[in-house]
Design an enzyme around this catalytic site. Structure first.
Site, PDB file in Angstrom:
ATOM      1  N   LYS A  32     -44.887  37.040  51.925  1.00  0.00           N
ATOM      2  CA  LYS A  32     -44.439  36.050  50.742  1.00  0.00           C
ATOM      3  C   LYS A  32     -45.221  37.333  50.120  1.00  0.00           C
ATOM      4  O   LYS A  32     -45.926  37.793  49.800  1.00  0.00           O
ATOM      5  CB  LYS A  32     -45.463  34.695  51.555  1.00  0.00           C
ATOM      6  CG  LYS A  32     -46.711  34.907  52.026  1.00  0.00           C
ATOM      7  CD  LYS A  32     -47.952  33.831  52.743  1.00  0.00           C
ATOM      8  CE  LYS A  32     -48.663  34.156  53.231  1.00  0.00           C
ATOM      9  NZ  LYS A  32     -49.163  32.619  53.183  1.00  0.00           N
ATOM     10  N   MET A  80     -59.764  40.766  29.992  1.00  0.00           N
ATOM     11  CA  MET A  80     -58.691  40.903  29.460  1.00  0.00           C
ATOM     12  C   MET A  80     -57.526  42.051  30.379  1.00  0.00           C
ATOM     13  O   MET A  80     -57.317  41.926  31.194  1.00  0.00           O
ATOM     14  CB  MET A  80     -57.746  39.721  28.736  1.00  0.00           C
ATOM     15  CG  MET A  80     -55.771  40.204  29.243  1.00  0.00           C
ATOM     16  SD  MET A  80     -55.264  38.792  27.945  1.00  0.00           S
ATOM     17  CE  MET A  80     -56.541  36.652  27.903  1.00  0.00           C
ATOM     18  N   TYR A 127     -68.318  41.149  26.097  1.00  0.00           N
ATOM     19  CA  TYR A 127     -68.248  40.081  25.391  1.00  0.00           C
ATOM     20  C   TYR A 127     -69.472  39.332  25.764  1.00  0.00           C
ATOM     21  O   TYR A 127     -69.941  39.629  27.184  1.00  0.00           O
ATOM     22  CB  TYR A 127     -67.191  39.472  25.412  1.00  0.00           C
ATOM     23  CG  TYR A 127     -65.427  39.087  25.259  1.00  0.00           C
ATOM     24  CD1 TYR A 127     -65.163  38.729  24.100  1.00  0.00           C
ATOM     25  CD2 TYR A 127     -64.871  39.898  25.783  1.00  0.00           C
ATOM     26  CE1 TYR A 127     -64.355  39.308  23.036  1.00  0.00           C
ATOM     27  CE2 TYR A 127     -63.890  40.496  24.961  1.00  0.00           C
ATOM     28  CZ  TYR A 127     -63.882  39.394  23.628  1.00  0.00           C
ATOM     29  OH  TYR A 127     -62.113  40.097  23.064  1.00  0.00           O
ATOM     30  N   ARG A 174     -54.355  21.647  57.837  1.00  0.00           N
ATOM     31  CA  ARG A 174     -53.629  22.361  56.233  1.00  0.00           C
ATOM     32  C   ARG A 174     -52.469  22.023  56.279  1.00  0.00           C
ATOM     33  O   ARG A 174     -51.662  20.606  56.214  1.00  0.00           O
ATOM     34  CB  ARG A 174     -54.023  23.626  55.624  1.00  0.00           C
ATOM     35  CG  ARG A 174     -53.073  24.645  55.119  1.00  0.00           C
ATOM     36  CD  ARG A 174     -53.417  25.552  54.514  1.00  0.00           C
ATOM     37  NE  ARG A 174     -52.852  26.794  55.880  1.00  0.00           N
ATOM     38  CZ  ARG A 174     -52.929  28.144  55.597  1.00  0.00           C
ATOM     39  NH1 ARG A 174     -53.373  28.241  54.068  1.00  0.00           N
ATOM     40  NH2 ARG A 174     -51.829  28.598  56.857  1.00  0.00           N
TER      41      ARG A 174
END
Length: 390
Positions: free
Chosen positions: A48, A317, A269, A147
């Site tokens: 998956k 990023m 940052y 779940r």
């Protein structure tokens, strides 16, 4: 202009900021090791999320060459995307089952839905009646994880009214362990006992309880089929067995810029890191958009040869800053490659630094890498030295 969202996007080496190398022979060796570990059970492969982010179109053929015939995905469309890469002997099972609008497509494609609720059972039963043909399916029971799967009350309903399964041929009954990565946790035995109790109330069918970590709990947990996922791709199954799985991925990122910092200079940052003495730093071409989280960055690092390069300040990023002061100045040059993942510092180590798990690190790896698939052929797989038992 080409799409940048398809799973087969491969940025050219001359333009990509980093190189992700996937060792398909190591993946195959892990599958064979898990197959041996599972003893008498069939060893499936969970592919998956695009084979945990590594590229199902390359991973699935490598697993087929290693003997895998049972594959698990989460969604119907993941299974449909695998069809071109599978042999006629292979079978796909869909862990989420199929949403009502996707059930016919699932069955028509020869995929096997996992039924997690009475509603899904009813939908498949109705389809079987409409098509006049029994339908193959997996039944999942919830044994404590809350779940997926039928509740204990649901199992009792089926036991008292077997007609609820009319038109459905159960080829597997499964559940999922919540604490298998902690072998000493009593929840493992409790779930096993609950699973066997549910099974006794249901029609006879092969059983499946263990995923990657569950395989290492012993034969009592293996049942008839095991479903490894993360362990195939190099994630350790538990803390007690960190070295039995071969690393599969290596990630190397380019140095974009070198800088000399003076005492008092700040980085990134928020200016959260400040130099207390003169140091040399490198700006690397990988950031949180490429799968390296801001959280836990202070504990993160890159590697160059044997030198550890600590991350300084916040990850951006598209980039991060690392301290290269320990490396001789002549060794580091702009555009050279340094490691973010390698055989000694793999996904589990990065996960610990980020306060997460190896699964998340793997599936977060971005699409902006140039990808290299090593041992991408049957001949190379056969020539790759593997051990049946490690």
């Amino acid at each position: 202009m080409p799409s940048l969202v398809a799973s087969d996007v491969r940025w050219p080496a001359s333009r990509a900021g980093a190189v992700l190398t996937v060792d398909l022979a190591a993946l195959a060796a892990n599958y064979r090791f898990l197959t041996h570990k599972a003893k008498k059970a069939v060893c499936a492969a969970v592919v998956k999320a695009d084979a945990y982010g590594l590229g199902a179109e390359k991973v699935v053929p490598a697993l087929l060459r290693s003997g895998a015939r049972e594959f698990f995905v989460a969604h119907v469309d993941e299974g449909l995307a695998l069809a071109p890469f599978l042999s006629e002997q292979a079978r796909i099972s869909v862990l989420h089952g199929a949403r009502p609008g996707a059930l016919e497509a699932c069955i028509a494609a020869g995929m096997r839905p996992v039924m997690n609720s009475l509603e899904q059972i009813g939908q498949l039963k109705a389809l079987a009646a409409r098509w006049g043909q029994k339908q193959d399916a997996i039944l999942q029971v919830d044994t404590g994880m809350s779940r997926f799967g039928l509740s204990q009350a649901d199992v009792h309903k089926i036991a008292h009214d077997p007609s609820l399964l009319d038109g459905i041929s159960l080829s597997l009954i499964m559940s999922h362990l919540a604490c298998a990565d902690t072998p000493e946790d009593p929840a493992n035995k409790q779930q096993l006992d609950c699973f066997l109790s549910c099974v006794r109330m249901l029609p006879p069918a092969p059983l499946s309880l263990a995923a990657s970590s569950g395989i290492f709990l012993g034969e009592a947990f293996h049942g008839d089929l095991v479903r490894p996922g993360a362990a195939l791709y190099g994630v350790a199954p538990n803390k007690q067995s960190p070295d039995v799985i071969r690393p599969v991925v290596r990630l190397q990122t380019h140095v974009l810029q070198l800088r000399q910092l003076s005492p008092g200079d700040r980085v990134g940052y928020g200016l959260t890191w400040q130099a207390t003495e003169s140091c040399r730093v490198a700006v690397l071409a990988t950031g949180y958009a490429d799968g390296f989280a801001r959280q836990g960055a202070q504990a993160g690092c890159a590697w160059f040869k044997t030198w550890r390069l600590p991350v300084l300040g916040r990850i951006s990023m598209d980039s991060m800053v690392v301290d290269i002061s320990a490396v001789p100045e002549a060794e580091v040059k702009p555009d050279m490659l340094v490691d973010l993942l390698n055989a000694r510092h793999g996904v589990d180590e990065v996960a610990r630094a980020e306060g997460t798990i190896g699964y998340e690190v793997l599936t977060s790896l971005g699409r902006r890498y140039h990808r290299v698939y090593q041992h991408d052929s049957a001949t190379e797989d056969a020539n790759y030295e593997t051990e049946a038992v490690r």
